[in-house]
Design an enzyme around this catalytic site. Structure first.
Site, PDB file in Angstrom:
ATOM      1  CG  ASN A 138      -2.014  -1.020   1.147  1.00 17.07           C
ATOM      2  OD1 ASN A 138      -2.535  -1.305   0.075  1.00 17.07           O
ATOM      3  ND2 ASN A 138      -2.350  -1.610   2.283  1.00 17.07           N
TER       4      ASN A 138
ATOM      5  CE  LYS B 231       8.519  -0.546  -1.906  1.00 20.12           C
ATOM      6  NZ  LYS B 231       8.590  -1.883  -1.248  1.00 20.12           N
TER       7      LYS B 231
ATOM      8  CG  ASP C 145      12.632  -7.272   0.412  1.00 17.66           C
ATOM      9  OD1 ASP C 145      12.182  -6.237   0.932  1.00 17.66           O
ATOM     10  OD2 ASP C 145      13.425  -8.029   1.005  1.00 17.66           O
TER      11      ASP C 145
ATOM     12  CE  LYS D   5      13.314   6.741  -6.354  1.00 17.01           C
ATOM     13  NZ  LYS D   5      12.565   6.700  -5.088  1.00 17.01           N
TER      14      LYS D   5
ATOM     15  CG  HIS E 112      16.306   0.438  -7.110  1.00 23.47           C
ATOM     16  ND1 HIS E 112      16.554   1.775  -6.912  1.00 23.47           N
ATOM     17  CD2 HIS E 112      15.457   0.082  -6.120  1.00 23.47           C
ATOM     18  CE1 HIS E 112      15.894   2.199  -5.850  1.00 23.47           C
ATOM     19  NE2 HIS E 112      15.217   1.191  -5.358  1.00 23.47           N
TER      20      HIS E 112
END
Length: 202
Positions: free
Chosen positions: A11, A15, A75, A181, A186
Site C-alpha cells: 500500500n 511504489k 523487496d 528518478k 532500480h
C-alpha cells in the site's frame, strides 16, 4: 475484453504510483493491495534474500484473493561495499524493527563516517516476484549503481534516497523529481524487464 489486473502486495503510495506509471501503457490495471484486500496482512519477512522476502509476500497475498489477479511483490535493499553488503536485506530495519527511515540514514552515515569518497560505492537492488495461478513464480531483478553521499541531499523520494548518488549523476535520488528518478531507478530497471515478460504473455 476485460483488462488484466496486477495486484501489488503493498500500500506504499510511492511504489504504487511508480509501478502504475511504468506499466500504464501495457493494458494492465495495477492495483494497490487495499483496493482488493483490506484485511490483516502481516507477513514475517524472515528470508535471507530479497527474492525470498518478495516471494513470501506475493504468495501470502495470492492465497487471499481471486485467482484472476496476478500478484506482484518486491523487496529492495541497499548494498554498501565498504560494509560488506550491509544493510542489504535488512535495509528497512537497519536501525531496528520500527522501519524508521531517519534512524536508518543516521546509522548508515555513522557507519561510513571514516570511509573515503571513492570507497563509498553501493547499489540499490530490487527483486520482484510475480505469482500467477497455475504457473511457477517469476523473479525479476533491477540494480542501480552509485555511491553514498557524506550527508543527506534533498528531501524528495523516501528511504535512503537523499544519501544515494547514482553513477553518472551529481544529484542524489532525493534531489531528483519523481519523473527523473523513475527513469533510472532500480525499480524502473526491474519493471522494464517485467514489461518485456508481460508482452511475451500476449
Amino acid at each position: 475484453m476485460e483488462m488484466k489486473k496486477i495486484l501489488l502486495a503493498t500500500n506504499n503510495n510511492h511504489k504504487v504510483e511508480e509501478i502504475q506509471a511504468i506499466l500504464k501503457d501495457l493494458g494492465y490495471e495495477v492495483l494497490a493491495r487495499d483496493q482488493v484486500y483490506d484485511g490483516n496482512f502481516d507477513v514475517d519477512e524472515n528470508a535471507d534474500t530479497l527474492a525470498g522476502n518478495a516471494l513470501l509476500k506475493a504468495q501470502a497475498l495470492r492465497n487471499l484473493v481471486s485467482e484472476s489477479y496476478m500478484v506482484l511483490a518486491d523487496d529492495t535493499g541497499l548494498f554498501v561495499d565498504a560494509l560488506d553488503g550491509a544493510p542489504g536485506v535488512h535495509s528497512a530495519r537497519y536501525a531496528g524493527d520500527a522501519h524508521d527511515d531517519e534512524a536508518n540514514k543516521k546509522k548508515l552515515l555513522k557507519e561510513l563516517e571514516d570511509v573515503s569518497e571513492e570507497k563509498r560505492t553501493a547499489r540499490f537492488k530490487t527483486v520482484m516476484a510475480l505469482v500467477q495461478a497455475g504457473k511457477d513464480p517469476v523473479f525479476i531483478e533491477g540494480i542501480l549503481e552509485g555511491k553514498i553521499a557524506e550527508e543527506e541531499r534533498g528531501s524528495s523520494g523516501f528511504g535512503y534516497d537523499p544519501l544515494f548518488i547514482p553513477d553518472g549523476y551529481s544529484l542524489s535520488l532525493g534531489q531528483m523529481n519523481p519523473e527523473e528518478k523513475n527513469r533510472i531507478s532500480h525499480r524502473h530497471n526491474a519493471l522494464i524487464k517485467l514489461a518485456e515478460y508481460l508482452k511475451e504473455l500476449e
